[in-house]
Design a protein around this motif. Sequence first.
Motif, PDB file in Angstrom:
ATOM      1  N   ALA A 194      39.015  46.983  37.810  1.00 51.54           N
ATOM      2  CA  ALA A 194      40.137  46.045  37.832  1.00 51.54           C
ATOM      3  C   ALA A 194      39.606  44.645  38.092  1.00 51.54           C
ATOM      4  N   ALA A 195      40.233  43.667  37.453  1.00 52.49           N
ATOM      5  CA  ALA A 195      39.864  42.267  37.650  1.00 52.49           C
ATOM      6  C   ALA A 195      41.130  41.467  37.941  1.00 52.49           C
ATOM      7  N   LEU A 196      41.073  40.636  38.967  1.00 52.33           N
ATOM      8  CA  LEU A 196      42.185  39.755  39.310  1.00 52.33           C
ATOM      9  C   LEU A 196      42.090  38.505  38.441  1.00 52.33           C
ATOM     10  N   LEU A 197      43.169  38.184  37.758  1.00 55.66           N
ATOM     11  CA  LEU A 197      43.210  37.022  36.877  1.00 55.66           C
ATOM     12  C   LEU A 197      43.758  35.814  37.636  1.00 55.66           C
ATOM     13  N   PRO A 198      43.513  34.601  37.142  1.00 57.71           N
ATOM     14  CA  PRO A 198      43.937  33.395  37.864  1.00 57.71           C
ATOM     15  C   PRO A 198      45.434  33.319  38.156  1.00 57.71           C
ATOM     16  N   ASP A 199      46.270  33.928  37.311  1.00 63.16           N
ATOM     17  CA  ASP A 199      47.721  33.868  37.529  1.00 63.16           C
ATOM     18  C   ASP A 199      48.236  34.992  38.430  1.00 63.16           C
ATOM     19  N   GLY A 200      47.328  35.798  39.000  1.00 60.19           N
ATOM     20  CA  GLY A 200      47.721  36.868  39.904  1.00 60.19           C
ATOM     21  C   GLY A 200      47.872  38.230  39.256  1.00 60.19           C
ATOM     22  N   ARG A 201      47.901  38.285  37.918  1.00 56.31           N
ATOM     23  CA  ARG A 201      47.954  39.575  37.235  1.00 56.31           C
ATOM     24  C   ARG A 201      46.584  40.247  37.328  1.00 56.31           C
ATOM     25  N   GLN A 202      46.539  41.513  36.950  1.00 55.96           N
ATOM     26  CA  GLN A 202      45.280  42.244  36.922  1.00 55.96           C
ATOM     27  C   GLN A 202      45.011  42.760  35.518  1.00 55.96           C
ATOM     28  N   ALA A 203      43.740  42.820  35.180  1.00 55.92           N
ATOM     29  CA  ALA A 203      43.315  43.425  33.918  1.00 55.92           C
ATOM     30  C   ALA A 203      42.456  44.641  34.249  1.00 55.92           C
ATOM     31  N   ALA A 204      42.527  45.646  33.395  1.00 55.58           N
ATOM     32  CA  ALA A 204      41.670  46.825  33.489  1.00 55.58           C
ATOM     33  C   ALA A 204      40.600  46.682  32.413  1.00 55.58           C
ATOM     34  N   ILE A 205      39.337  46.663  32.833  1.00 57.53           N
ATOM     35  CA  ILE A 205      38.216  46.438  31.928  1.00 57.53           C
ATOM     36  C   ILE A 205      37.474  47.762  31.747  1.00 57.53           C
ATOM     37  N   PHE A 206      37.162  48.096  30.504  1.00 59.13           N
ATOM     38  CA  PHE A 206      36.483  49.358  30.193  1.00 59.13           C
ATOM     39  C   PHE A 206      35.300  49.115  29.277  1.00 59.13           C
ATOM     40  N   ARG A 207      34.279  49.933  29.439  1.00 57.85           N
ATOM     41  CA  ARG A 207      33.132  49.983  28.531  1.00 57.85           C
ATOM     42  C   ARG A 207      33.025  51.437  28.100  1.00 57.85           C
ATOM     43  N   ASP A 208      33.136  51.683  26.791  1.00 60.70           N
ATOM     44  CA  ASP A 208      33.061  53.074  26.348  1.00 60.70           C
ATOM     45  C   ASP A 208      31.600  53.512  26.234  1.00 60.70           C
ATOM     46  N   ARG A 209      31.405  54.761  25.912  1.00 58.44           N
ATOM     47  CA  ARG A 209      30.053  55.312  25.892  1.00 58.44           C
ATOM     48  C   ARG A 209      29.173  54.712  24.788  1.00 58.44           C
ATOM     49  N   SER A 210      29.790  54.100  23.778  1.00 61.02           N
ATOM     50  CA  SER A 210      29.012  53.434  22.736  1.00 61.02           C
ATOM     51  C   SER A 210      28.711  51.976  23.095  1.00 61.02           C
ATOM     52  N   GLY A 211      29.270  51.498  24.222  1.00 55.72           N
ATOM     53  CA  GLY A 211      29.019  50.136  24.679  1.00 55.72           C
ATOM     54  C   GLY A 211      30.113  49.148  24.329  1.00 55.72           C
ATOM     55  N   GLU A 212      31.136  49.580  23.591  1.00 57.56           N
ATOM     56  CA  GLU A 212      32.223  48.668  23.219  1.00 57.56           C
ATOM     57  C   GLU A 212      33.089  48.358  24.443  1.00 57.56           C
ATOM     58  N   LEU A 213      33.546  47.106  24.530  1.00 56.02           N
ATOM     59  CA  LEU A 213      34.355  46.655  25.655  1.00 56.02           C
ATOM     60  C   LEU A 213      35.826  46.559  25.284  1.00 56.02           C
ATOM     61  N   PHE A 214      36.691  46.847  26.260  1.00 56.54           N
ATOM     62  CA  PHE A 214      38.137  46.763  26.094  1.00 56.54           C
ATOM     63  C   PHE A 214      38.740  46.189  27.370  1.00 56.54           C
ATOM     64  N   ALA A 215      39.868  45.504  27.217  1.00 58.90           N
ATOM     65  CA  ALA A 215      40.597  44.991  28.378  1.00 58.90           C
ATOM     66  C   ALA A 215      42.091  45.064  28.098  1.00 58.90           C
ATOM     67  N   ILE A 216      42.805  45.695  29.017  1.00 56.12           N
ATOM     68  CA  ILE A 216      44.266  45.795  28.942  1.00 56.12           C
ATOM     69  C   ILE A 216      44.837  45.445  30.305  1.00 56.12           C
ATOM     70  N   GLY A 217      46.151  45.252  30.365  1.00 55.42           N
ATOM     71  CA  GLY A 217      46.799  45.038  31.650  1.00 55.42           C
ATOM     72  C   GLY A 217      46.601  46.250  32.547  1.00 55.42           C
ATOM     73  N   ASN A 218      46.433  46.019  33.836  1.00 54.82           N
ATOM     74  CA  ASN A 218      46.169  47.110  34.777  1.00 54.82           C
ATOM     75  C   ASN A 218      47.446  47.765  35.302  1.00 54.82           C
ATOM     76  N   ARG A 219      48.590  47.134  35.110  1.00 51.63           N
ATOM     77  CA  ARG A 219      49.851  47.654  35.651  1.00 51.63           C
ATOM     78  C   ARG A 219      50.427  48.737  34.743  1.00 51.63           C
ATOM     79  N   ASP A 220      50.650  49.909  35.314  1.00 53.95           N
ATOM     80  CA  ASP A 220      51.277  51.021  34.602  1.00 53.95           C
ATOM     81  C   ASP A 220      52.764  50.700  34.445  1.00 53.95           C
ATOM     82  N   PRO A 221      53.265  50.517  33.219  1.00 55.65           N
ATOM     83  CA  PRO A 221      54.666  50.129  33.039  1.00 55.65           C
ATOM     84  C   PRO A 221      55.665  51.224  33.432  1.00 55.65           C
ATOM     85  N   PHE A 222      55.222  52.445  33.566  1.00 59.32           N
ATOM     86  CA  PHE A 222      56.127  53.532  33.934  1.00 59.32           C
ATOM     87  C   PHE A 222      56.363  53.612  35.443  1.00 59.32           C
ATOM     88  N   THR A 223      55.364  53.195  36.242  1.00 59.44           N
ATOM     89  CA  THR A 223      55.495  53.278  37.699  1.00 59.44           C
ATOM     90  C   THR A 223      55.445  51.921  38.389  1.00 59.44           C
TER      91      THR A 223
END
Length: 116
Positions: free
Chosen positions: A36-65
């Motif tokens: 998890a990474a804290l962004l300047p506006d207070g939101r959080q991002a979830a950062i991932f690196r897959d097994r092939s080395g590719e990077l992804f970033a999505i919001g860290n907040r689960d919209p269901f909970t």
Amino acid sequence: MTLAPETTDLKVQLALEGDWFTVCDLSALIPGRGVAALLPDGRQAAIFRDRSGELFAIGNRDPFTGAAVLSRGLTGTHRGRPFVASPLLKQRFDLASGECLDDEAVQVEAYKIRIA
């Protein structure tokens, strides 16, 4: 004795409001796990690196909970699409687009990401 983790000069950055924001060292990302990474506006991002080395970033907040937990979810693929499953209710979110694979009406933010 405790050893310091290996560091590199490579930084992971997210595109935010027309500029790039550094979130962590590339060496902090373990393939198949999220951080998890804290962004300047207070939101959080979830950062991932897959097994092939590719990077992804999505919001860290689960919209269901409403909990900021997606970075702790399990990663996998479904029909060639990389996803993370929420650790709470197990809904799967496409790591490239943020779309919920289990409810097409739900989505989390997806960020452009790069190594600098």
